[in-house]
Design an enzyme around this catalytic site. Structure first.
Site, PDB file in Angstrom:
ATOM      1  N   ARG A 139      -8.188 -20.948   5.369  1.00  0.00           N
ATOM      2  CA  ARG A 139      -8.452 -19.553   5.726  1.00  0.00           C
ATOM      3  C   ARG A 139      -9.924 -19.132   5.674  1.00  0.00           C
ATOM      4  O   ARG A 139     -10.403 -18.421   6.544  1.00  0.00           O
ATOM      5  CB  ARG A 139      -7.680 -18.704   4.712  1.00  0.00           C
ATOM      6  CG  ARG A 139      -7.131 -17.449   5.235  1.00  0.00           C
ATOM      7  CD  ARG A 139      -6.472 -16.734   4.073  1.00  0.00           C
ATOM      8  NE  ARG A 139      -6.656 -15.303   4.233  1.00  0.00           N
ATOM      9  CZ  ARG A 139      -5.818 -14.535   4.918  1.00  0.00           C
ATOM     10  NH1 ARG A 139      -4.754 -15.034   5.462  1.00  0.00           N
ATOM     11  NH2 ARG A 139      -6.065 -13.242   5.022  1.00  0.00           N
ATOM     12  N   LYS A 186       7.943 -31.628 -21.243  1.00  0.00           N
ATOM     13  CA  LYS A 186       6.498 -31.456 -21.387  1.00  0.00           C
ATOM     14  C   LYS A 186       6.155 -31.390 -22.871  1.00  0.00           C
ATOM     15  O   LYS A 186       7.012 -31.110 -23.698  1.00  0.00           O
ATOM     16  CB  LYS A 186       6.072 -30.168 -20.691  1.00  0.00           C
ATOM     17  CG  LYS A 186       6.355 -30.222 -19.190  1.00  0.00           C
ATOM     18  CD  LYS A 186       5.431 -29.340 -18.394  1.00  0.00           C
ATOM     19  CE  LYS A 186       5.677 -29.445 -16.909  1.00  0.00           C
ATOM     20  NZ  LYS A 186       5.030 -30.583 -16.270  1.00  0.00           N
ATOM     21  N   HIS A 239       6.493 -37.436  -4.694  1.00  0.00           N
ATOM     22  CA  HIS A 239       5.425 -38.411  -4.968  1.00  0.00           C
ATOM     23  C   HIS A 239       5.893 -39.557  -5.861  1.00  0.00           C
ATOM     24  O   HIS A 239       5.281 -40.622  -5.889  1.00  0.00           O
ATOM     25  CB  HIS A 239       4.149 -37.732  -5.503  1.00  0.00           C
ATOM     26  CG  HIS A 239       4.195 -37.361  -6.944  1.00  0.00           C
ATOM     27  ND1 HIS A 239       4.760 -36.209  -7.401  1.00  0.00           N
ATOM     28  CD2 HIS A 239       3.728 -37.998  -8.052  1.00  0.00           C
ATOM     29  CE1 HIS A 239       4.638 -36.143  -8.713  1.00  0.00           C
ATOM     30  NE2 HIS A 239       4.017 -37.218  -9.136  1.00  0.00           N
ATOM     31  N   LYS A 298       5.216 -44.184  -6.071  1.00  0.00           N
ATOM     32  CA  LYS A 298       4.760 -45.000  -7.202  1.00  0.00           C
ATOM     33  C   LYS A 298       5.257 -46.429  -6.988  1.00  0.00           C
ATOM     34  O   LYS A 298       6.414 -46.647  -6.618  1.00  0.00           O
ATOM     35  CB  LYS A 298       5.314 -44.438  -8.520  1.00  0.00           C
ATOM     36  CG  LYS A 298       4.681 -43.087  -8.906  1.00  0.00           C
ATOM     37  CD  LYS A 298       5.178 -42.615 -10.255  1.00  0.00           C
ATOM     38  CE  LYS A 298       4.788 -41.178 -10.539  1.00  0.00           C
ATOM     39  NZ  LYS A 298       3.466 -40.987 -11.103  1.00  0.00           N
ATOM     40  N   GLU A 300       6.022 -36.213 -20.670  1.00  0.00           N
ATOM     41  CA  GLU A 300       4.667 -35.750 -20.360  1.00  0.00           C
ATOM     42  C   GLU A 300       4.041 -35.157 -21.612  1.00  0.00           C
ATOM     43  O   GLU A 300       4.750 -34.597 -22.457  1.00  0.00           O
ATOM     44  CB  GLU A 300       4.709 -34.675 -19.278  1.00  0.00           C
ATOM     45  CG  GLU A 300       5.208 -35.171 -17.954  1.00  0.00           C
ATOM     46  CD  GLU A 300       5.006 -34.102 -16.882  1.00  0.00           C
ATOM     47  OE1 GLU A 300       3.930 -34.106 -16.267  1.00  0.00           O
ATOM     48  OE2 GLU A 300       5.907 -33.279 -16.701  1.00  0.00           O
ATOM     49  N   ASP A 302      12.174 -28.548 -11.608  1.00  0.00           N
ATOM     50  CA  ASP A 302      10.844 -29.085 -11.321  1.00  0.00           C
ATOM     51  C   ASP A 302      10.823 -30.620 -11.331  1.00  0.00           C
ATOM     52  O   ASP A 302      10.082 -31.235 -10.575  1.00  0.00           O
ATOM     53  CB  ASP A 302       9.851 -28.544 -12.367  1.00  0.00           C
ATOM     54  CG  ASP A 302       8.424 -29.008 -12.111  1.00  0.00           C
ATOM     55  OD1 ASP A 302       8.010 -28.990 -10.930  1.00  0.00           O
ATOM     56  OD2 ASP A 302       7.732 -29.391 -13.075  1.00  0.00           O
ATOM     57  N   LYS A 358       7.154 -30.757  -2.136  1.00  0.00           N
ATOM     58  CA  LYS A 358       7.993 -29.949  -2.998  1.00  0.00           C
ATOM     59  C   LYS A 358       7.209 -28.745  -3.516  1.00  0.00           C
ATOM     60  O   LYS A 358       5.980 -28.823  -3.502  1.00  0.00           O
ATOM     61  CB  LYS A 358       8.562 -30.793  -4.135  1.00  0.00           C
ATOM     62  CG  LYS A 358       7.559 -31.086  -5.253  1.00  0.00           C
ATOM     63  CD  LYS A 358       8.157 -31.968  -6.291  1.00  0.00           C
ATOM     64  CE  LYS A 358       8.765 -31.218  -7.445  1.00  0.00           C
ATOM     65  NZ  LYS A 358       7.810 -30.775  -8.471  1.00  0.00           N
ATOM     66  N   HIS A 390      12.385 -35.958  -8.869  1.00  0.00           N
ATOM     67  CA  HIS A 390      11.884 -37.255  -9.342  1.00  0.00           C
ATOM     68  C   HIS A 390      12.959 -38.099 -10.050  1.00  0.00           C
ATOM     69  O   HIS A 390      13.147 -39.272  -9.739  1.00  0.00           O
ATOM     70  CB  HIS A 390      10.698 -37.058 -10.286  1.00  0.00           C
ATOM     71  CG  HIS A 390       9.603 -36.203  -9.726  1.00  0.00           C
ATOM     72  ND1 HIS A 390       9.258 -36.209  -8.396  1.00  0.00           N
ATOM     73  CD2 HIS A 390       8.760 -35.299 -10.309  1.00  0.00           C
ATOM     74  CE1 HIS A 390       8.267 -35.362  -8.178  1.00  0.00           C
ATOM     75  NE2 HIS A 390       7.949 -34.793  -9.330  1.00  0.00           N
TER      76      HIS A 390
HETATM   77  C1  BG6 Z   1       5.306 -32.682 -10.467  1.00  0.00           C
HETATM   78  C2  BG6 Z   1       5.791 -31.577 -11.364  1.00  0.00           C
HETATM   79  O1  BG6 Z   1       6.158 -32.835  -9.373  1.00  0.00           O
HETATM   80  O2  BG6 Z   1       5.270 -33.892 -11.201  1.00  0.00           O
HETATM   81  C3  BG6 Z   1       4.897 -31.437 -12.571  1.00  0.00           C
HETATM   82  O3  BG6 Z   1       5.792 -30.363 -10.625  1.00  0.00           O
HETATM   83  C4  BG6 Z   1       4.768 -32.758 -13.280  1.00  0.00           C
HETATM   84  O4  BG6 Z   1       5.401 -30.445 -13.465  1.00  0.00           O
HETATM   85  C5  BG6 Z   1       4.388 -33.870 -12.312  1.00  0.00           C
HETATM   86  O5  BG6 Z   1       3.751 -32.608 -14.271  1.00  0.00           O
HETATM   87  C6  BG6 Z   1       4.464 -35.218 -12.983  1.00  0.00           C
HETATM   88  O6  BG6 Z   1       3.946 -36.205 -12.123  1.00  0.00           O
HETATM   89  P1  BG6 Z   1       3.321 -37.563 -12.694  1.00  0.00           P
HETATM   90  O7  BG6 Z   1       3.050 -38.382 -11.505  1.00  0.00           O
HETATM   91  O8  BG6 Z   1       2.109 -37.173 -13.461  1.00  0.00           O
HETATM   92  O9  BG6 Z   1       4.375 -38.152 -13.595  1.00  0.00           O
END
Ligand code: BG6
Length: 447
Positions: free
Chosen positions: A43, A334, A172, A176, A210, A229, A142, A234
Protein backbone atom coordinates in the site's frame (compact mmCIF):
# COMPACT_ATOMS: atom_id res chain seq x y z
CA UNK A 1 8.31 -19.93 -19.51
CA UNK A 2 9.38 -16.91 -17.49
CA UNK A 3 7.84 -16.46 -14.07
CA UNK A 4 6.25 -13.46 -12.39
CA UNK A 5 6.01 -13.91 -8.63
CA UNK A 6 3.66 -11.32 -7.18
CA UNK A 7 3.53 -10.93 -3.40
CA UNK A 8 0.50 -9.07 -2.03
CA UNK A 9 1.74 -7.76 1.28
CA UNK A 10 5.17 -7.69 -0.35
CA UNK A 11 6.95 -5.65 2.33
CA UNK A 12 5.10 -7.16 5.30
CA UNK A 13 6.76 -9.21 8.01
CA UNK A 14 6.21 -12.65 6.43
CA UNK A 15 7.54 -11.48 3.10
CA UNK A 16 10.68 -9.92 4.56
CA UNK A 17 11.35 -12.64 7.09
CA UNK A 18 10.53 -15.77 5.08
CA UNK A 19 9.42 -15.28 1.47
CA UNK A 20 12.16 -13.04 0.12
CA UNK A 21 15.00 -14.99 1.78
CA UNK A 22 13.51 -18.17 0.28
CA UNK A 23 13.27 -16.56 -3.15
CA UNK A 24 16.87 -15.34 -2.80
CA UNK A 25 18.08 -18.93 -2.32
CA UNK A 26 15.88 -20.28 -5.11
CA UNK A 27 17.21 -17.59 -7.39
CA UNK A 28 20.82 -18.13 -6.35
CA UNK A 29 20.60 -21.88 -6.78
CA UNK A 30 19.05 -21.64 -10.23
CA UNK A 31 15.64 -22.86 -9.10
CA UNK A 32 13.75 -19.94 -10.60
CA UNK A 33 13.38 -19.74 -14.37
CA UNK A 34 15.69 -17.22 -16.00
CA UNK A 35 14.11 -13.82 -16.60
CA UNK A 36 11.77 -14.19 -13.61
CA UNK A 37 10.43 -11.13 -11.87
CA UNK A 38 9.44 -10.72 -8.24
CA UNK A 39 6.91 -7.98 -7.66
CA UNK A 40 6.31 -6.83 -4.09
CA UNK A 41 2.90 -5.19 -4.04
CA UNK A 42 1.89 -3.13 -1.05
CA UNK A 43 0.00 0.00 0.00
CA UNK A 44 2.66 2.53 0.98
CA UNK A 45 4.69 4.73 -1.35
CA UNK A 46 8.30 3.57 -1.66
CA UNK A 47 10.93 4.89 -4.05
CA UNK A 48 13.29 2.39 -5.71
CA UNK A 49 16.06 3.51 -3.33
CA UNK A 50 13.90 3.17 -0.25
CA UNK A 51 12.76 -0.26 -1.41
CA UNK A 52 16.37 -1.30 -2.02
CA UNK A 53 17.44 -0.08 1.42
CA UNK A 54 14.58 -1.87 3.18
CA UNK A 55 15.07 -5.20 1.42
CA UNK A 56 18.84 -5.18 1.89
CA UNK A 57 18.52 -4.28 5.57
CA UNK A 58 15.97 -7.02 6.25
CA UNK A 59 17.70 -9.73 4.23
CA UNK A 60 20.96 -8.98 6.03
CA UNK A 61 19.11 -9.27 9.32
CA UNK A 62 17.19 -12.46 8.55
CA UNK A 63 19.80 -14.29 6.48
CA UNK A 64 22.85 -13.61 8.63
CA UNK A 65 26.01 -15.17 7.23
CA UNK A 66 24.15 -16.48 4.14
CA UNK A 67 23.79 -12.93 2.81
CA UNK A 68 26.15 -12.23 -0.08
CA UNK A 69 26.41 -8.73 -1.55
CA UNK A 70 27.01 -9.85 -5.13
CA UNK A 71 24.19 -12.36 -5.14
CA UNK A 72 21.96 -9.74 -3.56
CA UNK A 73 22.72 -7.16 -6.24
CA UNK A 74 21.79 -9.62 -8.96
CA UNK A 75 18.71 -10.83 -7.03
CA UNK A 76 17.54 -7.28 -6.39
CA UNK A 77 17.71 -6.42 -10.08
CA UNK A 78 14.81 -8.92 -10.52
CA UNK A 79 12.73 -7.29 -7.78
CA UNK A 80 10.34 -4.39 -8.09
CA UNK A 81 7.96 -2.58 -5.82
CA UNK A 82 4.39 -1.94 -6.88
CA UNK A 83 2.20 0.47 -4.90
CA UNK A 84 -1.36 -0.79 -4.80
CA UNK A 85 -4.55 0.12 -3.02
CA UNK A 86 -6.41 -3.16 -3.27
CA UNK A 87 -9.83 -1.57 -3.62
CA UNK A 88 -8.73 1.00 -6.19
CA UNK A 89 -9.46 -0.30 -9.68
CA UNK A 90 -6.99 1.94 -11.60
CA UNK A 91 -4.17 0.44 -9.53
CA UNK A 92 -5.22 -2.98 -10.81
CA UNK A 93 -5.25 -1.73 -14.37
CA UNK A 94 -1.70 -0.61 -13.84
CA UNK A 95 -0.75 -3.95 -12.37
CA UNK A 96 -2.35 -5.60 -15.37
CA UNK A 97 -0.25 -3.42 -17.68
CA UNK A 98 2.86 -4.23 -15.65
CA UNK A 99 2.21 -7.96 -15.95
CA UNK A 100 1.08 -7.65 -19.57
CA UNK A 101 -0.07 -11.25 -19.67
CA UNK A 102 -1.73 -10.91 -23.04
CA UNK A 103 1.38 -9.56 -24.75
CA UNK A 104 3.76 -12.16 -23.40
CA UNK A 105 2.43 -15.28 -21.66
CA UNK A 106 4.39 -15.81 -18.46
CA UNK A 107 3.86 -18.20 -15.59
CA UNK A 108 2.40 -16.32 -12.73
CA UNK A 109 2.22 -17.00 -9.00
CA UNK A 110 0.28 -14.77 -6.62
CA UNK A 111 1.25 -15.03 -2.97
CA UNK A 112 -1.41 -13.73 -0.61
CA UNK A 113 0.64 -12.49 2.29
CA UNK A 114 -2.36 -10.47 3.46
CA UNK A 115 -5.08 -11.20 6.07
CA UNK A 116 -7.88 -13.53 4.86
CA UNK A 117 -10.30 -10.59 5.09
CA UNK A 118 -8.59 -9.24 1.94
CA UNK A 119 -8.75 -12.49 -0.05
CA UNK A 120 -12.19 -11.57 -1.45
CA UNK A 121 -10.99 -8.21 -2.76
CA UNK A 122 -7.85 -9.64 -4.31
CA UNK A 123 -9.72 -12.54 -5.96
CA UNK A 124 -12.44 -10.27 -7.32
CA UNK A 125 -9.94 -7.83 -8.77
CA UNK A 126 -7.80 -10.56 -10.30
CA UNK A 127 -10.89 -11.98 -12.02
CA UNK A 128 -12.20 -8.57 -13.08
CA UNK A 129 -8.87 -7.75 -14.72
CA UNK A 130 -8.43 -11.21 -16.28
CA UNK A 131 -5.28 -11.77 -14.28
CA UNK A 132 -6.26 -15.34 -13.35
CA UNK A 133 -5.60 -17.41 -16.47
CA UNK A 134 -5.78 -21.18 -15.94
CA UNK A 135 -2.00 -21.44 -15.76
CA UNK A 136 -1.74 -18.91 -12.89
CA UNK A 137 -1.34 -20.14 -9.32
CA UNK A 138 -2.32 -18.65 -6.00
CA UNK A 139 -0.70 -19.32 -2.64
CA UNK A 140 -2.63 -18.70 0.57
CA UNK A 141 -1.51 -18.71 4.17
CA UNK A 142 -3.15 -19.75 7.40
CA UNK A 143 -5.33 -18.93 9.23
CA UNK A 144 -7.70 -20.40 6.66
CA UNK A 145 -10.87 -19.85 8.61
CA UNK A 146 -11.61 -20.07 12.28
CA UNK A 147 -14.15 -22.87 12.01
CA UNK A 148 -15.75 -25.13 9.39
CA UNK A 149 -18.16 -22.47 8.15
CA UNK A 150 -15.60 -19.69 7.69
CA UNK A 151 -13.16 -22.11 6.03
CA UNK A 152 -15.93 -23.12 3.64
CA UNK A 153 -16.54 -19.45 2.78
CA UNK A 154 -12.82 -18.86 2.12
CA UNK A 155 -12.67 -21.93 -0.11
CA UNK A 156 -15.74 -20.82 -2.04
CA UNK A 157 -14.28 -17.39 -2.48
CA UNK A 158 -10.97 -18.70 -3.81
CA UNK A 159 -12.84 -21.06 -6.10
CA UNK A 160 -14.67 -18.17 -7.72
CA UNK A 161 -11.39 -17.01 -9.22
CA UNK A 162 -9.26 -20.19 -9.33
CA UNK A 163 -9.68 -23.93 -9.86
CA UNK A 164 -8.59 -26.19 -7.00
CA UNK A 165 -5.48 -27.25 -8.96
CA UNK A 166 -4.38 -23.60 -9.08
CA UNK A 167 -4.65 -23.15 -5.29
CA UNK A 168 -1.73 -23.85 -2.94
CA UNK A 169 -2.72 -23.68 0.74
CA UNK A 170 0.41 -23.39 2.82
CA UNK A 171 0.94 -25.16 6.10
CA UNK A 172 4.59 -24.41 6.75
CA UNK A 173 4.99 -27.64 8.72
CA UNK A 174 4.56 -29.47 5.41
CA UNK A 175 7.69 -27.72 4.22
CA UNK A 176 9.83 -29.03 7.07
CA UNK A 177 12.21 -31.65 5.77
CA UNK A 178 11.52 -34.23 8.46
CA UNK A 179 7.80 -33.99 7.79
CA UNK A 180 8.26 -34.25 4.04
CA UNK A 181 10.41 -37.32 4.73
CA UNK A 182 7.63 -39.16 6.60
CA UNK A 183 6.06 -40.39 3.38
CA UNK A 184 9.39 -41.22 1.80
CA UNK A 185 10.44 -43.10 4.89
CA UNK A 186 7.20 -45.08 5.02
CA UNK A 187 7.20 -45.79 1.30
CA UNK A 188 10.79 -47.00 1.25
CA UNK A 189 10.39 -49.17 4.34
CA UNK A 190 7.23 -51.08 3.60
CA UNK A 191 8.18 -54.02 5.84
CA UNK A 192 8.36 -51.80 8.89
CA UNK A 193 5.39 -49.76 7.76
CA UNK A 194 3.31 -52.91 7.53
CA UNK A 195 3.82 -53.73 11.21
CA UNK A 196 2.85 -50.24 12.27
CA UNK A 197 -0.75 -50.96 13.20
CA UNK A 198 -2.98 -51.76 16.16
CA UNK A 199 -1.48 -55.24 16.61
CA UNK A 200 2.00 -53.90 17.31
CA UNK A 201 1.70 -50.28 18.34
CA UNK A 202 0.69 -49.34 21.86
CA UNK A 203 0.46 -45.59 21.40
CA UNK A 204 1.66 -42.64 19.37
CA UNK A 205 2.68 -39.26 20.69
CA UNK A 206 2.95 -36.08 18.63
CA UNK A 207 4.37 -33.23 20.67
CA UNK A 208 5.19 -29.69 19.58
CA UNK A 209 6.65 -27.54 22.37
CA UNK A 210 7.45 -23.88 22.12
CA UNK A 211 9.31 -21.61 24.50
CA UNK A 212 7.87 -18.42 23.07
CA UNK A 213 4.79 -16.84 24.57
CA UNK A 214 2.08 -14.97 22.72
CA UNK A 215 4.48 -12.25 21.56
CA UNK A 216 2.81 -9.56 19.43
CA UNK A 217 -0.22 -11.77 18.71
CA UNK A 218 -2.23 -11.48 21.90
CA UNK A 219 -5.58 -10.75 20.28
CA UNK A 220 -5.23 -13.53 17.74
CA UNK A 221 -4.03 -16.20 20.17
CA UNK A 222 -6.63 -15.23 22.73
CA UNK A 223 -9.42 -15.50 20.21
CA UNK A 224 -8.18 -18.60 18.39
CA UNK A 225 -6.46 -20.55 21.18
CA UNK A 226 -3.73 -23.03 20.47
CA UNK A 227 -6.22 -25.72 19.40
CA UNK A 228 -7.04 -23.69 16.32
CA UNK A 229 -3.62 -22.08 15.91
CA UNK A 230 -1.58 -25.31 16.02
CA UNK A 231 -3.66 -28.51 16.18
CA UNK A 232 -6.13 -27.86 13.36
CA UNK A 233 -3.24 -27.49 10.93
CA UNK A 234 0.29 -28.48 11.96
CA UNK A 235 -0.42 -31.39 14.30
CA UNK A 236 -3.23 -32.63 12.07
CA UNK A 237 -0.86 -32.71 9.11
CA UNK A 238 1.69 -34.76 11.03
CA UNK A 239 -1.02 -37.14 12.24
CA UNK A 240 -2.48 -37.71 8.80
CA UNK A 241 0.88 -38.28 7.10
CA UNK A 242 1.87 -40.76 9.77
CA UNK A 243 -1.36 -42.73 9.92
CA UNK A 244 -2.72 -42.61 6.38
CA UNK A 245 -2.89 -45.77 4.29
CA UNK A 246 0.09 -45.76 1.98
CA UNK A 247 -1.15 -45.05 -1.55
CA UNK A 248 -0.05 -47.38 -4.34
CA UNK A 249 1.62 -44.46 -6.05
CA UNK A 250 3.03 -41.31 -4.56
CA UNK A 251 1.09 -38.82 -6.59
CA UNK A 252 -0.35 -35.55 -5.27
CA UNK A 253 -4.00 -36.55 -5.36
CA UNK A 254 -3.59 -40.07 -3.97
CA UNK A 255 -1.57 -38.73 -1.06
CA UNK A 256 -4.16 -36.10 -0.30
CA UNK A 257 -7.04 -38.58 -0.66
CA UNK A 258 -5.34 -40.84 1.88
CA UNK A 259 -4.82 -37.97 4.33
CA UNK A 260 -8.43 -36.84 4.15
CA UNK A 261 -9.56 -40.43 4.75
CA UNK A 262 -7.65 -40.52 8.06
CA UNK A 263 -8.97 -37.17 9.23
CA UNK A 264 -12.50 -38.28 8.40
CA UNK A 265 -12.10 -41.35 10.60
CA UNK A 266 -10.94 -39.46 13.69
CA UNK A 267 -13.29 -40.39 16.51
CA UNK A 268 -15.33 -37.30 17.44
CA UNK A 269 -14.58 -35.80 20.83
CA UNK A 270 -17.95 -35.03 22.37
CA UNK A 271 -19.56 -34.05 25.68
CA UNK A 272 -19.24 -37.65 26.86
CA UNK A 273 -15.47 -38.04 26.45
CA UNK A 274 -14.14 -34.47 26.36
CA UNK A 275 -13.10 -34.42 30.03
CA UNK A 276 -11.04 -37.58 29.80
CA UNK A 277 -9.68 -36.88 26.32
CA UNK A 278 -8.63 -33.22 26.50
CA UNK A 279 -6.82 -30.67 28.63
CA UNK A 280 -6.79 -26.96 27.93
CA UNK A 281 -4.52 -24.73 29.91
CA UNK A 282 -2.77 -21.37 30.22
CA UNK A 283 0.70 -20.67 31.58
CA UNK A 284 1.31 -19.05 34.92
CA UNK A 285 4.54 -17.11 35.54
CA UNK A 286 7.79 -19.03 35.58
CA UNK A 287 11.28 -19.28 34.16
CA UNK A 288 11.92 -20.18 30.53
CA UNK A 289 15.51 -20.58 29.35
CA UNK A 290 16.78 -18.78 32.45
CA UNK A 291 14.47 -15.79 31.98
CA UNK A 292 11.60 -14.98 34.32
CA UNK A 293 8.37 -14.53 32.37
CA UNK A 294 4.94 -13.27 33.45
CA UNK A 295 1.77 -15.33 33.35
CA UNK A 296 -0.49 -15.34 30.30
CA UNK A 297 -3.19 -13.45 32.20
CA UNK A 298 -0.69 -10.76 33.17
CA UNK A 299 0.56 -10.45 29.57
CA UNK A 300 -2.86 -9.97 28.07
CA UNK A 301 -4.34 -7.65 30.71
CA UNK A 302 -6.25 -4.85 29.04
CA UNK A 303 -5.60 -6.28 25.59
CA UNK A 304 -7.86 -9.33 25.44
CA UNK A 305 -10.39 -11.26 27.49
CA UNK A 306 -8.00 -14.01 28.47
CA UNK A 307 -10.01 -17.03 27.35
CA UNK A 308 -7.60 -18.49 24.77
CA UNK A 309 -5.76 -21.67 25.75
CA UNK A 310 -1.96 -21.58 25.34
CA UNK A 311 -1.65 -25.34 25.81
CA UNK A 312 -3.69 -28.27 24.71
CA UNK A 313 -3.39 -32.02 25.15
CA UNK A 314 -5.70 -34.42 23.34
CA UNK A 315 -6.21 -38.16 23.19
CA UNK A 316 -7.37 -39.01 19.70
CA UNK A 317 -8.39 -42.27 18.04
CA UNK A 318 -8.59 -43.18 14.40
CA UNK A 319 -11.58 -45.46 13.96
CA UNK A 320 -10.39 -47.67 11.15
CA UNK A 321 -9.26 -51.28 10.96
CA UNK A 322 -5.59 -50.45 11.07
CA UNK A 323 -5.54 -48.11 14.06
CA UNK A 324 -8.67 -48.97 16.05
CA UNK A 325 -8.21 -48.12 19.75
CA UNK A 326 -4.56 -47.05 19.51
CA UNK A 327 -4.38 -43.78 21.46
CA UNK A 328 -2.73 -40.88 19.69
CA UNK A 329 -1.60 -38.22 22.12
CA UNK A 330 -1.38 -34.74 20.67
CA UNK A 331 0.27 -32.10 22.80
CA UNK A 332 1.33 -28.55 22.06
CA UNK A 333 1.86 -25.40 24.04
CA UNK A 334 3.67 -22.12 24.44
CA UNK A 335 6.14 -21.19 27.20
CA UNK A 336 7.17 -24.79 27.74
CA UNK A 337 10.62 -25.91 28.83
CA UNK A 338 12.09 -26.34 25.35
CA UNK A 339 11.48 -25.80 21.66
CA UNK A 340 11.02 -29.15 20.04
CA UNK A 341 8.71 -31.14 17.83
CA UNK A 342 8.71 -34.86 18.07
CA UNK A 343 6.84 -37.97 16.99
CA UNK A 344 7.08 -41.10 19.10
CA UNK A 345 5.69 -44.41 17.93
CA UNK A 346 5.73 -46.80 20.87
CA UNK A 347 5.52 -50.52 20.24
CA UNK A 348 3.64 -52.90 22.53
CA UNK A 349 5.41 -54.53 25.46
CA UNK A 350 7.61 -57.46 24.55
CA UNK A 351 8.82 -55.68 21.50
CA UNK A 352 10.17 -52.72 23.51
CA UNK A 353 10.94 -50.76 20.39
CA UNK A 354 10.24 -47.13 19.94
CA UNK A 355 10.59 -44.93 16.89
CA UNK A 356 11.38 -41.32 17.57
CA UNK A 357 11.39 -38.70 14.87
CA UNK A 358 12.74 -35.34 15.90
CA UNK A 359 11.26 -32.71 13.63
CA UNK A 360 13.01 -29.81 15.28
CA UNK A 361 15.29 -28.33 16.43
CA UNK A 362 17.41 -31.04 14.75
CA UNK A 363 16.19 -33.43 12.14
CA UNK A 364 16.91 -36.84 13.49
CA UNK A 365 15.56 -40.37 13.31
CA UNK A 366 16.32 -42.63 16.24
CA UNK A 367 16.22 -46.39 16.78
CA UNK A 368 15.46 -46.89 13.17
CA UNK A 369 18.12 -49.16 11.78
CA UNK A 370 16.03 -49.67 8.67
CA UNK A 371 16.04 -45.98 7.85
CA UNK A 372 19.73 -45.70 7.12
CA UNK A 373 19.20 -43.81 3.90
CA UNK A 374 17.74 -40.91 5.72
CA UNK A 375 20.25 -41.00 8.53
CA UNK A 376 23.07 -41.01 6.00
CA UNK A 377 21.57 -38.08 4.21
CA UNK A 378 21.45 -36.18 7.48
CA UNK A 379 25.05 -37.15 8.31
CA UNK A 380 26.16 -36.01 4.87
CA UNK A 381 24.50 -32.66 5.37
CA UNK A 382 26.31 -32.28 8.65
CA UNK A 383 29.70 -33.30 7.24
CA UNK A 384 29.52 -30.97 4.29
CA UNK A 385 27.92 -28.28 6.41
CA UNK A 386 25.23 -28.08 3.73
CA UNK A 387 22.39 -25.71 4.30
CA UNK A 388 19.06 -27.44 4.91
CA UNK A 389 16.48 -25.31 3.09
CA UNK A 390 13.83 -23.78 5.28
CA UNK A 391 10.18 -24.81 5.08
CA UNK A 392 9.13 -21.84 2.96
CA UNK A 393 11.91 -22.36 0.46
CA UNK A 394 10.91 -26.02 -0.04
CA UNK A 395 7.27 -25.08 -0.42
CA UNK A 396 7.77 -22.17 -2.82
CA UNK A 397 10.02 -24.38 -4.93
CA UNK A 398 7.20 -26.94 -5.09
CA UNK A 399 4.69 -24.25 -6.11
CA UNK A 400 7.03 -23.24 -8.93
CA UNK A 401 7.27 -26.87 -10.04
CA UNK A 402 3.48 -27.30 -9.70
CA UNK A 403 3.69 -30.09 -7.11
CA UNK A 404 0.69 -30.07 -4.80
CA UNK A 405 1.25 -32.99 -2.41
CA UNK A 406 2.57 -30.74 0.34
CA UNK A 407 -0.29 -28.29 0.14
CA UNK A 408 -3.59 -28.72 1.90
CA UNK A 409 -6.59 -29.50 -0.28
CA UNK A 410 -10.02 -27.92 0.36
CA UNK A 411 -11.64 -31.12 1.69
CA UNK A 412 -8.70 -31.73 4.03
CA UNK A 413 -9.10 -28.33 5.65
CA UNK A 414 -12.83 -28.84 6.06
CA UNK A 415 -12.49 -32.33 7.54
CA UNK A 416 -9.98 -31.02 10.02
CA UNK A 417 -12.14 -28.08 11.05
CA UNK A 418 -15.10 -30.39 11.56
CA UNK A 419 -13.17 -32.40 14.16
CA UNK A 420 -11.80 -29.28 15.86
CA UNK A 421 -15.24 -27.62 15.95
CA UNK A 422 -16.54 -30.73 17.74
CA UNK A 423 -13.94 -30.31 20.49
CA UNK A 424 -14.70 -26.62 20.95
CA UNK A 425 -18.38 -27.37 21.05
CA UNK A 426 -17.86 -30.06 23.70
CA UNK A 427 -15.67 -27.68 25.75
CA UNK A 428 -18.40 -25.11 25.69
CA UNK A 429 -21.23 -27.49 26.53
CA UNK A 430 -19.38 -29.04 29.44
CA UNK A 431 -17.86 -25.79 30.61
CA UNK A 432 -14.41 -27.37 30.40
CA UNK A 433 -12.07 -25.93 33.00
CA UNK A 434 -8.98 -23.97 31.93
CA UNK A 435 -6.14 -25.23 34.09
CA UNK A 436 -2.77 -23.60 34.77
CA UNK A 437 0.73 -24.84 34.07
CA UNK A 438 4.00 -23.30 35.14
CA UNK A 439 5.85 -21.44 32.37
CA UNK A 440 9.07 -23.40 31.76
CA UNK A 441 7.50 -26.76 32.67
CA UNK A 442 6.56 -29.51 30.22
CA UNK A 443 2.87 -28.85 30.75
CA UNK A 444 0.13 -31.07 32.19
CA UNK A 445 -0.05 -34.74 31.15
CA UNK A 446 -3.12 -36.46 29.83
CA UNK A 447 -3.44 -40.04 31.08
C1 BG6 B 1 2.48 -20.85 13.53
C2 BG6 B 1 1.66 -20.48 14.73
O1 BG6 B 1 1.67 -21.40 12.53
O2 BG6 B 1 3.46 -21.80 13.91
C3 BG6 B 1 2.54 -19.93 15.83
O3 BG6 B 1 0.70 -19.51 14.35
C4 BG6 B 1 3.65 -20.89 16.14
O4 BG6 B 1 1.77 -19.66 17.01
C5 BG6 B 1 4.38 -21.32 14.88
O5 BG6 B 1 4.55 -20.22 17.02
C6 BG6 B 1 5.35 -22.44 15.17
O6 BG6 B 1 6.13 -22.70 14.03
P1 BG6 B 1 7.60 -23.33 14.15
O7 BG6 B 1 8.00 -23.60 12.76
O8 BG6 B 1 8.43 -22.33 14.85
O9 BG6 B 1 7.43 -24.59 14.97
Amino acid sequence: MKLDFVIFGGVGDLSLRKLLPSLYFLFRDGNMPRGSRIICASRGALSRDEFNELIELKLREFMGSHFDENVFADFFSHLSYFKIDLIHSPDWQQLSAELSLAAEPRNIIYYMSVPPTLFATVCEQLSAHHLNPTYSKVVVEKPLGEDYQSALSINQLLRKAFKEEQIYRIDHYLGKKAIQDIIKMRFENKALDNVCNKDHIEKIKITVSETVGVEGRIEFIDRAGILRDMVQNHLMQILSLLLMEMPEELNDEEIRDAKVAVINTLRPITETNVKSHTIKAQYSDGVVGGVTVPSYQEEITGKAEGCGETFVALKAFVDNQKWQDVPIYLKTGKRLSDRSAQIEVIFKEGNSQKITIEIQPNIEFRNLTDFTNLINEQALNEQTNARIPEAYENLIHQVIKGEQANFVRDDEILASWKWIDGIRDAWEKTNQKMIEYKAGSSGPELK
